[in-house]
Design a protein around this motif. Structure first.
Motif, PDB file in Angstrom:
ATOM      1  N   MET A 188       8.914 -12.465   4.819  1.00 18.24           N
ATOM      2  CA  MET A 188       8.244 -11.996   3.613  1.00 18.24           C
ATOM      3  C   MET A 188       7.952 -10.509   3.778  1.00 18.24           C
ATOM      4  O   MET A 188       7.543 -10.073   4.849  1.00 18.24           O
ATOM      5  N   TYR A 189       8.149  -9.754   2.712  1.00 16.67           N
ATOM      6  CA  TYR A 189       7.874  -8.321   2.728  1.00 16.67           C
ATOM      7  C   TYR A 189       6.758  -8.041   1.720  1.00 16.67           C
ATOM      8  O   TYR A 189       6.898  -8.316   0.524  1.00 16.67           O
ATOM      9  N   ALA A 190       5.646  -7.527   2.221  1.00 13.66           N
ATOM     10  CA  ALA A 190       4.490  -7.216   1.385  1.00 13.66           C
ATOM     11  C   ALA A 190       4.386  -5.711   1.210  1.00 13.66           C
ATOM     12  O   ALA A 190       4.467  -4.954   2.186  1.00 13.66           O
ATOM     13  N   ALA A 191       4.199  -5.258  -0.028  1.00 12.85           N
ATOM     14  CA  ALA A 191       3.996  -3.841  -0.336  1.00 12.85           C
ATOM     15  C   ALA A 191       2.525  -3.633  -0.655  1.00 12.85           C
ATOM     16  O   ALA A 191       1.948  -4.352  -1.482  1.00 12.85           O
ATOM     17  N   ALA A 192       1.904  -2.651  -0.004  1.00 14.63           N
ATOM     18  CA  ALA A 192       0.470  -2.443  -0.155  1.00 14.63           C
ATOM     19  C   ALA A 192       0.159  -0.961  -0.317  1.00 14.63           C
ATOM     20  O   ALA A 192       0.950  -0.094   0.060  1.00 14.63           O
ATOM     21  N   GLU A 193      -1.026  -0.693  -0.873  1.00 12.88           N
ATOM     22  CA  GLU A 193      -1.548   0.672  -0.999  1.00 12.88           C
ATOM     23  C   GLU A 193      -2.848   0.778  -0.206  1.00 12.88           C
ATOM     24  O   GLU A 193      -3.740  -0.056  -0.364  1.00 12.88           O
ATOM     25  N   GLN A 194      -2.938   1.805   0.637  1.00 14.63           N
ATOM     26  CA  GLN A 194      -4.145   2.061   1.421  1.00 14.63           C
ATOM     27  C   GLN A 194      -4.777   3.372   0.981  1.00 14.63           C
ATOM     28  O   GLN A 194      -4.138   4.421   1.018  1.00 14.63           O
ATOM     29  N   ASP A 228      -1.879  12.938   1.772  1.00 12.83           N
ATOM     30  CA  ASP A 228      -1.291  13.212   0.469  1.00 12.83           C
ATOM     31  C   ASP A 228      -1.456  11.959  -0.387  1.00 12.83           C
ATOM     32  O   ASP A 228      -2.228  11.057  -0.034  1.00 12.83           O
ATOM     33  N   LEU A 229      -0.752  11.883  -1.504  1.00 10.23           N
ATOM     34  CA  LEU A 229      -0.925  10.767  -2.435  1.00 10.23           C
ATOM     35  C   LEU A 229       0.402  10.025  -2.569  1.00 10.23           C
ATOM     36  O   LEU A 229       1.313  10.472  -3.261  1.00 10.23           O
ATOM     37  N   ARG A 230       0.518   8.920  -1.871  1.00  7.71           N
ATOM     38  CA  ARG A 230       1.697   8.053  -1.921  1.00  7.71           C
ATOM     39  C   ARG A 230       1.222   6.602  -2.070  1.00  7.71           C
ATOM     40  O   ARG A 230       0.067   6.288  -1.814  1.00  7.71           O
ATOM     41  N   ASN A 231       2.128   5.728  -2.406  1.00  4.78           N
ATOM     42  CA  ASN A 231       1.800   4.300  -2.413  1.00  4.78           C
ATOM     43  C   ASN A 231       3.077   3.500  -2.616  1.00  4.78           C
ATOM     44  O   ASN A 231       4.191   4.056  -2.642  1.00  4.78           O
ATOM     45  N   PHE A 232       2.946   2.207  -2.760  1.00  5.78           N
ATOM     46  CA  PHE A 232       3.968   1.349  -3.330  1.00  5.78           C
ATOM     47  C   PHE A 232       3.293   0.580  -4.452  1.00  5.78           C
ATOM     48  O   PHE A 232       2.227  -0.016  -4.268  1.00  5.78           O
ATOM     49  N   GLY A 233       3.902   0.607  -5.645  1.00  8.84           N
ATOM     50  CA  GLY A 233       3.218   0.089  -6.814  1.00  8.84           C
ATOM     51  C   GLY A 233       3.626  -1.297  -7.249  1.00  8.84           C
ATOM     52  O   GLY A 233       3.059  -1.834  -8.193  1.00  8.84           O
ATOM     53  N   SER A 234       4.618  -1.913  -6.558  1.00 10.97           N
ATOM     54  CA  SER A 234       5.101  -3.207  -7.002  1.00 10.97           C
ATOM     55  C   SER A 234       5.792  -3.904  -5.840  1.00 10.97           C
ATOM     56  O   SER A 234       5.892  -3.357  -4.734  1.00 10.97           O
ATOM     57  N   SER A 235       6.278  -5.112  -6.100  1.00 13.13           N
ATOM     58  CA  SER A 235       7.037  -5.831  -5.083  1.00 13.13           C
ATOM     59  C   SER A 235       8.319  -5.069  -4.744  1.00 13.13           C
ATOM     60  O   SER A 235       8.955  -4.492  -5.631  1.00 13.13           O
ATOM     61  N   PRO A 236       8.729  -5.062  -3.474  1.00  9.91           N
ATOM     62  CA  PRO A 236      10.012  -4.466  -3.128  1.00  9.91           C
ATOM     63  C   PRO A 236      11.154  -5.403  -3.488  1.00  9.91           C
ATOM     64  O   PRO A 236      10.949  -6.595  -3.734  1.00  9.91           O
ATOM     65  N   VAL A 237      12.370  -4.860  -3.530  1.00 10.86           N
ATOM     66  CA  VAL A 237      13.575  -5.677  -3.686  1.00 10.86           C
ATOM     67  C   VAL A 237      14.365  -5.586  -2.389  1.00 10.86           C
ATOM     68  O   VAL A 237      14.284  -4.592  -1.659  1.00 10.86           O
ATOM     69  N   VAL A 238      15.134  -6.637  -2.088  1.00  7.49           N
ATOM     70  CA  VAL A 238      15.816  -6.726  -0.794  1.00  7.49           C
ATOM     71  C   VAL A 238      17.302  -6.998  -1.018  1.00  7.49           C
ATOM     72  O   VAL A 238      17.755  -8.147  -0.939  1.00  7.49           O
ATOM     73  N   PRO A 239      18.080  -5.946  -1.295  1.00 11.53           N
ATOM     74  CA  PRO A 239      19.523  -6.123  -1.448  1.00 11.53           C
ATOM     75  C   PRO A 239      20.232  -5.960  -0.099  1.00 11.53           C
ATOM     76  O   PRO A 239      20.450  -4.854   0.387  1.00 11.53           O
ATOM     77  N   ILE A 243      15.490  -2.673   2.167  1.00 14.65           N
ATOM     78  CA  ILE A 243      14.360  -2.945   1.282  1.00 14.65           C
ATOM     79  C   ILE A 243      14.172  -1.702   0.425  1.00 14.65           C
ATOM     80  O   ILE A 243      14.086  -0.587   0.958  1.00 14.65           O
ATOM     81  N   VAL A 244      14.128  -1.872  -0.886  1.00 12.56           N
ATOM     82  CA  VAL A 244      13.993  -0.738  -1.800  1.00 12.56           C
ATOM     83  C   VAL A 244      12.699  -0.918  -2.584  1.00 12.56           C
ATOM     84  O   VAL A 244      12.445  -1.987  -3.150  1.00 12.56           O
ATOM     85  N   ALA A 245      11.860   0.124  -2.607  1.00 15.05           N
ATOM     86  CA  ALA A 245      10.541   0.017  -3.236  1.00 15.05           C
ATOM     87  C   ALA A 245      10.205   1.295  -3.984  1.00 15.05           C
ATOM     88  O   ALA A 245      10.687   2.383  -3.654  1.00 15.05           O
ATOM     89  N   SER A 246       9.335   1.150  -4.993  1.00 19.01           N
ATOM     90  CA  SER A 246       8.932   2.270  -5.850  1.00 19.01           C
ATOM     91  C   SER A 246       7.646   2.903  -5.357  1.00 19.01           C
ATOM     92  O   SER A 246       6.635   2.221  -5.204  1.00 19.01           O
ATOM     93  N   ASP A 247       7.687   4.215  -5.122  1.00 17.76           N
ATOM     94  CA  ASP A 247       6.488   4.997  -4.819  1.00 17.76           C
ATOM     95  C   ASP A 247       5.983   5.567  -6.135  1.00 17.76           C
ATOM     96  O   ASP A 247       6.409   6.628  -6.579  1.00 17.76           O
TER      97      ASP A 247
END
Length: 335
Positions: A188-194, A228-239, A243-247
């Motif tokens: 399982m791949y979890a995307a989180a913001e700290q 700085d200001l970064r995050n991941f805003g949604s579930s990643p995709v796994v092709p 793993i590809v994710a939106s910052d």
């Protein structure tokens, strides 16, 4: 909508434009129709009773469309739009609704499982923090949810009994939110913001690989240094291997090696804008995403090389592919 080439749809009721509209719109009806044609398949007025319009990403099992409407989880006939049932949801609107194995799942202040045929509540689980801020997923065994207490919970699909719980950042000083979870194989791949400041003006994103059976962390990848200001805003995709994710806050899309947790490439949008809220769309060797900078991008999956970008009339928060057409959630569109 960007048309790549005309195509007739054989299943008109799963239109991605509908899913995007429900994701952020405040509307008084649900409309469905086939892509590639400017006609409506069906239209269903909604009884809002003073509540907001549909929120979150709906789901379908092919026969029914399930969506959050006016503080309820509602089911509509996919062929006609007829309301089949409506059940009050817990507090906090879910980010998405999912369906699997004859059940419908949503997560807010509590995680609930409903019978897909009748809307009857089957079980309920209350986590220690709201689960409304991230997208949930499920497999044949369990439902997986992330919370605003930076945890991921695995709940047995049959009765909601907790199977395991994993804390993404037990040492985090400020807020931490799991924005989405994705399953690929035994992982399982979890995307989180700290947050790195009390008001969140400094933040970083995390992707954490977890053993799907136990919740044990296998590796962690950090997006940003915390200054700085970064995050991941949604579930990643796994092709495949990536793993590809939106910052969202950094206006970028990031690819990470699925097995090593190392960054492979990063595509940045225009400086000074927010990026995509939703996950990127991947088709074959191409990654598509729309951005708040008013551009839609296509990049090579393996290298991140920019293939093309096209300006649109307004900011975009999400994309969806259907056949040979790319749909955009254009925030400037009237509706």
């Amino acid at each position: 909508m960007i048309k790549r080439s005309p195509q007739h749809a054989t299943v008109p009721f799963l239109l991605p434009a509908l899913l995007l509209a429900l994701a952020g719109a405040s509307c008084t009806e649900i409309t469905s129709g086939p892509p590639g044609a400017a006609r409506t398949g069906w239209r269903t007025p909604l009884e809002l009773n003073g509540a907001g319009g549909p929120l979150g990403i709906p789901a379908t099992d092919g026969k029914r469309l399930f969506a959050e409407v006016a503080r309820n989880i509602s089911a509509f006939d996919a062929a006609t739009g007829k309301l089949l049932w409506s059940t009050p949801r817990p507090a906090d609107a879910p980010s998405n609704v999912i369906t699997r194995g004859g059940r419908v799942y949503s997560a807010g202040s509590a995680v609930v499982a409903l019978d897909a045929e009748t809307g009857r509540e089957v079980w309920r689980f209350t986590p220690d923090g709201t689960a409304a801020l991230g997208r949930i997923t499920a497999d044949q065994d369990a439902v997986y949810v992330g919370t605003a207490s930076h945890k991921v919970h695995a709940l047995r699909a049959s009765d909601g009994r907790p199977l395991w719980s994993s804390d993404m950042g037990p040492q985090w000083q400020y807020a931490g939110i799991v924005k989405g979870v994705t399953i690929a194989g035994d992982t399982m791949y979890a995307a989180a913001e700290q947050a790195h400041a009390v008001n969140g003006y400094l933040a970083s994103g995390w992707i954490v690989a977890l053993d799907r059976r136990t919740g044990a962390a296998l590796w962690k990848y950090q997006n940003g240094t915390g200054d700085d200001l970064r995050n991941f805003g949604s579930s990643p995709v796994v092709p495949g291997r990536l793993i590809v994710a939106s910052d969202f806050k950094g206006n970028a899309v990031v690819a990470v090696d699925r097995f090593s947790g190392q960054e492979v490439w990063r595509v940045r949008g225009e400086a000074g804008f927010i990026g995509p809220i939703g996950a990127p769309e991947v088709r074959g060797d191409t990654v598509y995403f729309g951005s708040g900078d008013t551009y839609v991008y296509a990049t090579d999956l393996q290298s991140g090389r920019l293939l093309w970008k096209r300006r649109t009339p307004a900011a975009n928060t999400a994309t969806a592919l259907w056949g040979e057409e790319l749909f955009l959630d254009d925030q400037g569109s009237a509706g």
